[in-house]
Design an enzyme around this catalytic site. Structure first.
Site, PDB file in Angstrom:
ATOM      1  N   LYS A 225       0.868  -1.187   0.000  1.00  0.00           N
ATOM      2  CA  LYS A 225       0.000   0.000   0.000  1.00  0.00           C
ATOM      3  C   LYS A 225       0.890   1.217   0.000  1.00  0.00           C
ATOM      4  O   LYS A 225       2.032   1.163   0.481  1.00  0.00           O
ATOM      5  CB  LYS A 225      -0.880   0.025   1.254  1.00  0.00           C
ATOM      6  CG  LYS A 225      -2.090   0.908   1.108  1.00  0.00           C
ATOM      7  CD  LYS A 225      -3.162   0.222   0.281  1.00  0.00           C
ATOM      8  CE  LYS A 225      -4.343   1.100  -0.013  1.00  0.00           C
ATOM      9  NZ  LYS A 225      -5.468   0.309  -0.547  1.00  0.00           N
TER      10      LYS A 225
ATOM     11  N   ASP B 196      -6.980   4.147  -4.757  1.00  0.00           N
ATOM     12  CA  ASP B 196      -7.663   3.954  -3.471  1.00  0.00           C
ATOM     13  C   ASP B 196      -8.315   5.314  -3.174  1.00  0.00           C
ATOM     14  O   ASP B 196      -8.529   6.101  -4.109  1.00  0.00           O
ATOM     15  CB  ASP B 196      -6.672   3.530  -2.368  1.00  0.00           C
ATOM     16  CG  ASP B 196      -7.370   3.021  -1.107  1.00  0.00           C
ATOM     17  OD1 ASP B 196      -7.802   1.858  -1.095  1.00  0.00           O
ATOM     18  OD2 ASP B 196      -7.511   3.789  -0.131  1.00  0.00           O
TER      19      ASP B 196
HETATM   20  P1  NDP Z   1     -13.017   7.409  -3.152  1.00  0.00           P
HETATM   21  O1  NDP Z   1     -11.970   8.421  -2.906  1.00  0.00           O
HETATM   22  O2  NDP Z   1     -13.532   7.215  -4.519  1.00  0.00           O
HETATM   23  O3  NDP Z   1     -14.270   7.689  -2.199  1.00  0.00           O
HETATM   24  C1  NDP Z   1     -14.136   7.736  -0.834  1.00  0.00           C
HETATM   25  C2  NDP Z   1     -15.479   8.026  -0.206  1.00  0.00           C
HETATM   26  O4  NDP Z   1     -15.382   7.824   1.203  1.00  0.00           O
HETATM   27  C3  NDP Z   1     -15.921   9.462  -0.387  1.00  0.00           C
HETATM   28  O5  NDP Z   1     -17.320   9.529  -0.431  1.00  0.00           O
HETATM   29  C4  NDP Z   1     -15.379  10.129   0.868  1.00  0.00           C
HETATM   30  O6  NDP Z   1     -16.074  11.298   1.251  1.00  0.00           O
HETATM   31  C5  NDP Z   1     -15.582   9.054   1.898  1.00  0.00           C
HETATM   32  N1  NDP Z   1     -14.587   9.191   2.957  1.00  0.00           N
HETATM   33  C6  NDP Z   1     -13.248   9.175   2.818  1.00  0.00           C
HETATM   34  N2  NDP Z   1     -12.629   9.381   3.985  1.00  0.00           N
HETATM   35  C7  NDP Z   1     -13.610   9.524   4.882  1.00  0.00           C
HETATM   36  C8  NDP Z   1     -13.623   9.756   6.272  1.00  0.00           C
HETATM   37  N3  NDP Z   1     -12.484   9.884   6.972  1.00  0.00           N
HETATM   38  N4  NDP Z   1     -14.832   9.814   6.883  1.00  0.00           N
HETATM   39  C9  NDP Z   1     -15.986   9.684   6.182  1.00  0.00           C
HETATM   40  N5  NDP Z   1     -16.026   9.480   4.861  1.00  0.00           N
HETATM   41  C10 NDP Z   1     -14.867   9.395   4.234  1.00  0.00           C
HETATM   42  O7  NDP Z   1     -12.423   6.050  -2.557  1.00  0.00           O
HETATM   43  P2  NDP Z   1     -12.836   4.536  -2.884  1.00  0.00           P
HETATM   44  O8  NDP Z   1     -14.280   4.441  -3.127  1.00  0.00           O
HETATM   45  O9  NDP Z   1     -11.894   4.022  -3.891  1.00  0.00           O
HETATM   46  O10 NDP Z   1     -12.467   3.835  -1.510  1.00  0.00           O
HETATM   47  C11 NDP Z   1     -13.407   3.697  -0.458  1.00  0.00           C
HETATM   48  C12 NDP Z   1     -12.960   2.582   0.476  1.00  0.00           C
HETATM   49  O11 NDP Z   1     -12.868   1.362  -0.259  1.00  0.00           O
HETATM   50  C13 NDP Z   1     -11.572   2.780   1.111  1.00  0.00           C
HETATM   51  O12 NDP Z   1     -11.586   2.201   2.399  1.00  0.00           O
HETATM   52  C14 NDP Z   1     -10.668   1.960   0.211  1.00  0.00           C
HETATM   53  O13 NDP Z   1      -9.504   1.548   0.888  1.00  0.00           O
HETATM   54  C15 NDP Z   1     -11.573   0.782  -0.102  1.00  0.00           C
HETATM   55  N6  NDP Z   1     -11.253   0.016  -1.297  1.00  0.00           N
HETATM   56  C16 NDP Z   1     -11.141   0.611  -2.520  1.00  0.00           C
HETATM   57  C17 NDP Z   1     -10.876  -0.150  -3.632  1.00  0.00           C
HETATM   58  C18 NDP Z   1     -10.820   0.430  -4.999  1.00  0.00           C
HETATM   59  O14 NDP Z   1     -10.664  -0.338  -5.956  1.00  0.00           O
HETATM   60  N7  NDP Z   1     -10.969   1.733  -5.169  1.00  0.00           N
HETATM   61  C19 NDP Z   1     -10.653  -1.603  -3.524  1.00  0.00           C
HETATM   62  C20 NDP Z   1     -10.868  -2.136  -2.213  1.00  0.00           C
HETATM   63  C21 NDP Z   1     -11.140  -1.337  -1.145  1.00  0.00           C
HETATM   64  P3  NDP Z   1     -15.373  12.730   1.048  1.00  0.00           P
HETATM   65  O15 NDP Z   1     -15.526  13.034  -0.403  1.00  0.00           O
HETATM   66  O16 NDP Z   1     -16.158  13.631   1.944  1.00  0.00           O
HETATM   67  O17 NDP Z   1     -13.954  12.587   1.478  1.00  0.00           O
HETATM   68  O1  2IT Z   2      -7.713  -1.812  -1.197  1.00  0.00           O
HETATM   69  C1  2IT Z   2      -7.619  -2.262  -2.347  1.00  0.00           C
HETATM   70  O2  2IT Z   2      -7.707  -3.476  -2.575  1.00  0.00           O
HETATM   71  C2  2IT Z   2      -7.431  -1.333  -3.452  1.00  0.00           C
HETATM   72  N1  2IT Z   2      -7.414  -0.132  -3.227  1.00  0.00           N
HETATM   73  C3  2IT Z   2      -7.218  -1.846  -4.845  1.00  0.00           C
HETATM   74  C4  2IT Z   2      -5.796  -2.266  -5.033  1.00  0.00           C
HETATM   75  C5  2IT Z   2      -5.405  -2.632  -6.428  1.00  0.00           C
HETATM   76  O3  2IT Z   2      -4.199  -2.883  -6.592  1.00  0.00           O
HETATM   77  O4  2IT Z   2      -6.219  -2.686  -7.341  1.00  0.00           O
END
Ligand code: NDP
Ligand code: 2IT
Length: 449
Positions: A126, A166
């Site tokens: 990460k 992420d």
């Molecule tokens: P994005 O940046 O696209 O979206 C994040 C969302 O979460 C936004 O709505 C944001 O709101 C909110 N958020 C972020 N930080 C906080 C906080 N401290 N408190 C409340 N709300 C918060 O990120 P992703 O959708 O890609 O990621 C979301 C989650 O999924 C993370 O935990 C990430 O690690 C996990 N994840 C992502 C993957 C991927 O492929 N993208 C894969 C697997 C897991 P705001 O705009 O107000 O900050």
């Molecule tokens: O938390 C996760 O698994 C991710 N943000 C995606 C990682 C990736 O390499 O696609």
């Protein structure tokens, strides 16, 4: 708990006392793998657990960049290369002001287990920065990404370490990062980053993969308990990449999503969330979710006032935390149970506190653990890497079908492990055990490294 496990936890606490998220992730795993560790007394002599929880390498670096006012800003960049046991280091990059070493280490640690569950050859990593993309211009984002990659490039490579997105890192950022990497290396190494746009080597369905995968896992879990998504009410936290595509797929299975959120508050729309509007607000305008009520005045915006997100107070059958770590607290878990929740699916990484998870499980709620339920994103990243190696493209349908199959396999692995080790229906334990067995076997096989 066995003495060996206790000692490992105590030592980890002593050595990492200022890293609460990392310790939380480690403790959650170690607490659930006891039955496997008890069957393998040889692990202690080869310090298997000590090696598994210690990152192979942590890189931390300065990221200076020039903002639109002409001032120099300095951020801190990280890459935690946690494990190369079963493949090149693999995992996303997070740009968020909360990023620190503890958060990077917990995410890297979880990634090893998640990636093992996909069944694909990818290690765990990460990275990211305490850079805050909110309110930054496109040019500022580009300059930051270029500076970040100017240091990161020497640590990554398509057979070494493959970052992706992420929180705060999506297609736009991956594009700027890839462009800078290619310029420095003077080589088109397509597989060095995933989450690329399809026009220069990305995979169809990677954008949708994490959210879709979460719903595929939920479908399987509900099916195993003679239930389904059809007709269920769903609430989702977050409104980013994972939340949006989880919402889309939940609708496709006949569920109704009534709430979504961002860090400031949530919207409740009893008629069902208008996903196209959310996409426009969040993906195109990069605005706040409160703007939703301008178009839908009958929907309600509830501002967040404390650490418990208002979204978990809304009555629902299925809750999908898709924002960030520890966003679903014990209080929230109690509110969900009181309102009759059936299942919680972790789209985010470690969104439930340990107390919340235990409370949900004790009250008969099905919990789809993050390491398994959100593995569809990284699994599709691995499919992107294989397409890059083959210099070939799969269709959207081909990728989605592979993703679906992978999520079914992951659920079955979690179920098999939870049944075998006497914690039937506890897929949190099942996911940890299934991944750990594979990693432990690989670690033993490769000797002391
Ligand atoms: P994005 O940046 O696209 O979206 C994040 C969302 O979460 C936004 O709505 C944001 O709101 C909110 N958020 C972020 N930080 C906080 C906080 N401290 N408190 C409340 N709300 C918060 O990120 P992703 O959708 O890609 O990621 C979301 C989650 O999924 C993370 O935990 C990430 O690690 C996990 N994840 C992502 C993957 C991927 O492929 N993208 C894969 C697997 C897991 P705001 O705009 O107000 O900050
Ligand atoms: O938390 C996760 O698994 C991710 N943000 C995606 C990682 C990736 O390499 O696609």
């Amino acid at each position: 708990m066995s003495l060996y496990l206790e000692n490992v936890i105590e030592t980890a606490k002593r050595k990492n006392s200022n890293e609460p998220e990392y310790l939380q992730a480690v403790e959650e795993v170690l607490a659930t793998i006891k039955p496997v560790v008890d069957n393998h007394p040889e692990y202690e002599k080869i310090a298997l657990l000590e090696r598994m929880i210690e990152p192979e390498r942590i890189v931390s670096f300065r990221v200076p960049w020039v903002n639109d006012e002409g001032n120099v800003v300095v951020n801190r960049g990280y890459r935690v290369q946690f494990s190369s046991l079963i493949g090149p280091y693999k995992g996303g990059l997070r740009f968020h002001p909360s990023v620190n070493q503890s958060i990077m280490k917990f995410l890297g640690f979880e990634q090893i287990f998640k990636n093992a569950l996909t069944g694909l050859p990818i290690g765990g990593a990460k990275g990211g920065s305490d850079f805050d993309p909110k309110g930054k211009s496109d040019n500022e984002i580009m300059r930051f990404c270029q500076s970040f990659m100017t240091e990161l490039y020497r640590h990554i490579g398509q057979d070494v370490d493959v970052p992706a997105g992420d929180i705060g890192v999506g297609g736009r950022e991956v594009g700027y990062l890839f462009g800078q990497y290619k310029r420095i290396k003077n080589a088109y190494e397509g597989g060095v980053l995933t989450g690329k746009d399809v026009c220069y080597g990305g995979s169809l369905a990677r954008t949708e993969a994490t959210g879709y995968g979460l719903i595929f896992f939920m479908r399987e879990m509900l099916k195993a308990h003679n239930n389904s998504l059809e007709g269920k009410t769903v609430t989702i936290s977050g409104s980013g990449n994972v939340a949006i595509y989880a919402c889309q797929k939940a609708y496709a299975y006949g569920a109704k999503v009534v709430a979504m959120s961002d860090s400031n508050g949530c919207i409740y729309d009893e008629n069902g969330i208008d996903l196209e509007l959310i996409k426009r607000i969040k993906e195109v305008e990069r605005g706040r979710i409160s703007e939703y009520t301008k178009t839908h005045p009958n929907a309600q915006y509830i501002e967040r006032t404390d650490e418990d997100s208002p979204v978990w107070k809304i009555k629902t059958d299925i809750a999908l935390p898709c924002a960030t770590q520890n966003e679903l607290t014990l209080n929230s878990a109690k509110a969900l149970v009181e309102n009759g929740v059936i299942a919680v699916g972790e789209g985010a990484n470690m969104p439930c506190t340990i107390e919340a998870t235990n409370y949900l499980l004790e009250h008969g709620v099905l919990v789809a653990p993050a390491k398994a339920a959100n593995a569809g994103g990284v699994a599709t990243s691995a499919i992107e890497m294989s397409q890059n190696s083959m210099r070939y493209y799969y269709t959207f349908e081909e990728v989605e079908e592979k993703l679906d199959r992978i999520m079914v396999n992951i659920f079955n692995a979690c179920k098999e492990a939870s049944d075998t080790y006497g914690c039937c229906g506890n897929y949190v334990a099942g996911a940890n055990i299934a991944a750990f067995r594979k990693l432990a076997k690989a670690m033993k096989a490769q000797g002391v490294v």
